[in-house]
Scaffold this motif. Structure first.
Motif, short mmCIF file in Angstrom:
data_model
loop_
_atom_site.label_atom_id
_atom_site.label_comp_id
_atom_site.label_asym_id
_atom_site.label_seq_id
_atom_site.Cartn_x
_atom_site.Cartn_y
_atom_site.Cartn_z
N HIS A 1 8.65 -2.91 6.19
CA HIS A 1 8.92 -4.13 5.42
C HIS A 1 9.02 -3.89 3.93
O HIS A 1 9.37 -4.80 3.19
CB HIS A 1 7.83 -5.18 5.69
CG HIS A 1 7.84 -5.69 7.09
ND1 HIS A 1 6.77 -6.34 7.66
CD2 HIS A 1 8.79 -5.65 8.06
CE1 HIS A 1 7.05 -6.66 8.91
NE2 HIS A 1 8.27 -6.26 9.16
N GLY A 2 8.69 -2.69 3.48
CA GLY A 2 8.71 -2.40 2.06
C GLY A 2 7.35 -2.61 1.41
O GLY A 2 6.36 -2.96 2.05
N VAL A 3 7.32 -2.39 0.10
CA VAL A 3 6.08 -2.48 -0.69
C VAL A 3 6.01 -3.83 -1.40
O VAL A 3 5.01 -4.54 -1.30
CB VAL A 3 6.00 -1.34 -1.72
CG1 VAL A 3 4.77 -1.49 -2.61
CG2 VAL A 3 5.96 0.02 -1.00
N GLY A 4 7.08 -4.20 -2.11
CA GLY A 4 7.13 -5.48 -2.82
C GLY A 4 5.93 -5.69 -3.71
O GLY A 4 5.47 -4.77 -4.41
N GLN A 5 5.40 -6.91 -3.68
CA GLN A 5 4.17 -7.22 -4.40
C GLN A 5 2.95 -7.07 -3.49
O GLN A 5 1.88 -6.64 -3.93
CB GLN A 5 4.21 -8.66 -4.92
CG GLN A 5 5.35 -8.94 -5.89
CD GLN A 5 5.37 -10.39 -6.31
OE1 GLN A 5 4.46 -10.88 -6.99
NE2 GLN A 5 6.42 -11.11 -5.90
N LEU A 6 3.15 -7.39 -2.21
CA LEU A 6 2.02 -7.46 -1.28
C LEU A 6 1.27 -6.14 -1.16
O LEU A 6 0.04 -6.11 -1.14
CB LEU A 6 2.52 -7.90 0.10
CG LEU A 6 1.48 -7.96 1.22
CD1 LEU A 6 0.44 -9.05 0.92
CD2 LEU A 6 2.15 -8.22 2.56
N LYS A 7 1.99 -5.04 -1.11
CA LYS A 7 1.36 -3.75 -0.80
C LYS A 7 1.28 -2.81 -1.99
O LYS A 7 0.87 -1.66 -1.84
CB LYS A 7 2.12 -3.08 0.34
CG LYS A 7 2.12 -3.91 1.61
CD LYS A 7 2.86 -3.23 2.72
CE LYS A 7 2.86 -4.14 3.95
NZ LYS A 7 3.60 -3.54 5.07
N ARG A 8 1.64 -3.30 -3.16
CA ARG A 8 1.69 -2.42 -4.32
C ARG A 8 0.35 -1.75 -4.59
O ARG A 8 0.26 -0.53 -4.74
CB ARG A 8 2.13 -3.23 -5.55
CG ARG A 8 2.29 -2.39 -6.82
CD ARG A 8 2.54 -3.30 -8.00
NE ARG A 8 1.38 -4.15 -8.25
CZ ARG A 8 1.39 -5.18 -9.09
NH1 ARG A 8 2.50 -5.50 -9.71
NH2 ARG A 8 0.30 -5.88 -9.28
N ASP A 9 -0.71 -2.53 -4.63
CA ASP A 9 -2.01 -1.96 -4.98
C ASP A 9 -2.56 -1.08 -3.86
O ASP A 9 -3.23 -0.06 -4.13
CB ASP A 9 -3.00 -3.07 -5.32
CG ASP A 9 -2.62 -3.81 -6.60
OD1 ASP A 9 -1.79 -3.26 -7.37
OD2 ASP A 9 -3.13 -4.92 -6.83
N GLU A 10 -2.29 -1.44 -2.61
CA GLU A 10 -2.76 -0.59 -1.51
C GLU A 10 -1.96 0.71 -1.43
O GLU A 10 -2.51 1.76 -1.08
CB GLU A 10 -2.68 -1.35 -0.18
CG GLU A 10 -3.83 -2.29 0.06
CD GLU A 10 -5.16 -1.54 0.19
OE1 GLU A 10 -5.49 -1.07 1.27
OE2 GLU A 10 -5.87 -1.42 -0.85
N VAL A 11 -0.67 0.68 -1.75
CA VAL A 11 0.09 1.92 -1.84
C VAL A 11 -0.45 2.78 -2.97
O VAL A 11 -0.59 4.00 -2.83
CB VAL A 11 1.59 1.62 -2.04
CG1 VAL A 11 2.35 2.87 -2.45
CG2 VAL A 11 2.18 1.05 -0.75
N ALA A 12 -0.81 2.15 -4.08
CA ALA A 12 -1.42 2.90 -5.19
C ALA A 12 -2.71 3.59 -4.76
O ALA A 12 -3.02 4.70 -5.18
CB ALA A 12 -1.69 1.96 -6.36
N ARG A 13 -3.44 2.94 -3.88
CA ARG A 13 -4.72 3.49 -3.43
C ARG A 13 -4.55 4.55 -2.35
O ARG A 13 -5.33 5.51 -2.30
CB ARG A 13 -5.59 2.34 -2.88
CG ARG A 13 -7.03 2.69 -2.58
CD ARG A 13 -7.79 1.44 -2.14
NE ARG A 13 -7.42 0.98 -0.83
CZ ARG A 13 -7.99 1.40 0.31
NH1 ARG A 13 -8.93 2.32 0.27
NH2 ARG A 13 -7.60 0.91 1.47
N CYS A 14 -3.52 4.41 -1.52
CA CYS A 14 -3.43 5.24 -0.31
C CYS A 14 -2.38 6.34 -0.37
O CYS A 14 -2.50 7.33 0.36
CB CYS A 14 -3.12 4.34 0.89
SG CYS A 14 -4.40 3.12 1.27
N ALA A 15 -1.35 6.18 -1.17
CA ALA A 15 -0.23 7.13 -1.12
C ALA A 15 -0.54 8.39 -1.93
O ALA A 15 -1.45 8.41 -2.77
CB ALA A 15 1.05 6.47 -1.63
#
Length: 488
Positions: free
Chosen positions: A430-444
């Motif tokens: 579904h992409g990163v968008g706004q919803l997953k931005r901070d969790e991608v920052a934490r996990c990627a």
């Protein structure tokens, strides 16, 4: 738009696009500010609707000259807030008027379409030419190919045909400086430099605005079989898929895993058929399809299912005898997302792990969320063949929905920590968008995030295109000191 800049930019855009396609009235812009899940309602005050690539380029140039940032939209069917403007100085650039199919070459298997074409339009155009465009999504009547490519959409046929990226031979893109990069030649082989096409696919409108694409067409399937399998446990699911692939010559198009709870959610809708094989904890929906007129899909299915049944890995199976029956079986799966809405508030996780890890991942993730709240109702379904699960959570029965939603961050971290342990992704399709931005920052991977940030800066140094969204913004979030707030 701010009060000081709204009038000059709106007037400049009207002079270039025409007054009818520059919208500022609240009632007219409201549909463009509506976000699928209601979590990120748009805050913009201006919508531009260019009719062709030159007008897209002119719109980007004028916005840049007036200090306004740009959020591209096509069908506005995204689920992570990627197409939603975050403040009034962001201009929504809608591609909905760009609906031309520029060319279709059936012999060459090539269709060139503009970004505003709906996915259903492209499927119908291919079918009229006795060809097949296999990208398939539940929202295909509303979603548009520009957004499908910007998010590298997956959908129901990924196992056999791949993501949107695998079906794309070239792009036309408006860059942040207003120039146009175009490669719609439709070449299957070209090693003359970096693959710029793949750079823009999946970039969520942060590197450039896709205005047209050259798409692969395939021979249409001549035969199709759909079967619903009831499983006594989760573990046999992937083995059944792999055996069916081997027995059918890789004709498995869809392999959809559903928990009994998820299937039950779908049956909350009036038009969903009853579960024809009740009583099992897991279900697998298999679709086989082939263009080979000599293939015997019934024989392939039997060769895959009989050993599983003998080993106790298959509780029951139902083969759809007609096309109408096949569609009824698929309705069991496609009804789940809307059915879950009927169950109250939900917290969604669009994750992926290696397919072979699913059977171990699910119980660990379930343990993590039930430890937080034993009454939470997991709704697990997804594409078992490629490892992409929708590990969704519905609120406990009779619980206040607001209180459940307020705990979303806690549940996200719990599930995503398990995803990390399995080496997976917290943003599968579904992409990163706004919803997953901070969790991608934490996990990627931090090195990967830094590289994406550098690419963003190289192509969009003024941060004009969809700022604060996607992986490049995730890098900014990960690099910010604690308590400094989200990046702009």
């Amino acid at each position: 738009m701010s009060k000081t800049s709204a009038h000059p930019l709106a007037e400049a855009l009207r002079a270039r696009l025409g007054a009818a396609d520059v919208l500022t009235e609240p009632a007219r812009i409201a549909p463009y500010m509506t976000e699928q899940r209601g979590q990120f309602p748009g805050q913009g005050r201006l919508v531009a609707r260019p009719a062709d690539t030159d007008e897209v380029a002119a719109t980007v140039t004028l916005c840049r000259q007036h200090g306004a940032t740009v959020v591209a939209q096509s069908g506005n069917t995204g689920t992570v807030g990627g197409g939603s403007p975050r403040h009034g100085d962001e201009v929504v650039l809608s591609l909905e008027r760009m609906q031309r199919i520029r060319s279709l070459d059936a012999d060459d298997g090539l269709l060139i379409a503009e970004a505003g074409c709906t996915l259903a339009d492209l499927q119908e155009a291919a079918a009229a030419a006795q060809r097949f465009f296999p990208l398939s999504l539940a929202s295909e009547a509303q979603c548009r190919i520009g957004g499908n490519l910007a998010t590298n959409a997956g959908g129901l046929n990924v196992l056999r045909y791949g993501n949107a990226r695998n079906l794309t031979l070239g792009l036309e893109v408006v860059l942040a400086d207003g120039r146009v990069w175009s490669d719609l030649r439709g070449l299957r082989k070209d090693n003359s430099g970096y693959d710029l096409r793949d750079l823009f696919i999946g970039s969520e409108g942060t590197l450039g605005i896709i205005t047209a694409a050259a798409l692969r067409l395939l021979p249409p399937p001549r035969s199709r079989r759909v079967a619903l399998l009831a499983l006594p446990r989760l573990e046999p699911a992937l083995a059944l898929v792999r055996t069916a692939q081997a027995e059918s010559g890789d004709a498995v198009v869809g392999a959809e895993l559903m928990s009994a709870e998820a299937l039950g959610m779908g049956q909350r809708l009036d038009d969903t058929p009853e579960n024809p094989l009740p009583g099992s904890p897991w279900y697998l929906l298999l679709e086989l399809a082939t263009a080979d007129p000599r293939a015997d899909l019934d024989e392939a299915l039997a060769a895959a299912l009989e050993p599983a049944e003998a080993a106790g890995d298959l509780a029951d199976a139902l083969l759809a005898p007609t096309e109408a029956a096949a569609e009824r079986l698929w309705r069991l799966r496609t009804a789940i997302p809307d059915g879950q809405k009927r169950a109250g508030a939900s917290i969604k996780h669009d994750i992926s792990v290696r397919p072979g890890y699913i059977a171990a991942f699910v119980p660990e993730a379930l343990a993590a969320v039930t430890e937080l709240d034993p009454a939470v109702r997991p709704c697990i379904f997804g594409h078992v063949g490629d490892g992409n699960l929708h590990f969704n959570l519905s609120q406990p029965e009779h619980a206040p929905p607001e209180a459940f939603q307020a705990r979303a961050g806690t549940f996200h971290r719990a599930v995503h920590d398990v995803v990390r342990r399995f080496g997976g992704s917290v943003a599968a399709e579904h992409g990163v968008g706004q919803l997953k931005r901070d969790e991608v920052a934490r996990c990627a991977d931090p090195v990967g995030l830094e590289l994406m940030h550098r690419i963003k800066h190289a192509l969009d140094p003024e941060n004009l295109l969809n700022p604060g969204k996607g992986a490049a913004a995730a890098h900014a979030a990960s690099a910010a000191p604690p308590g400094s707030g989200a990046p702009s």
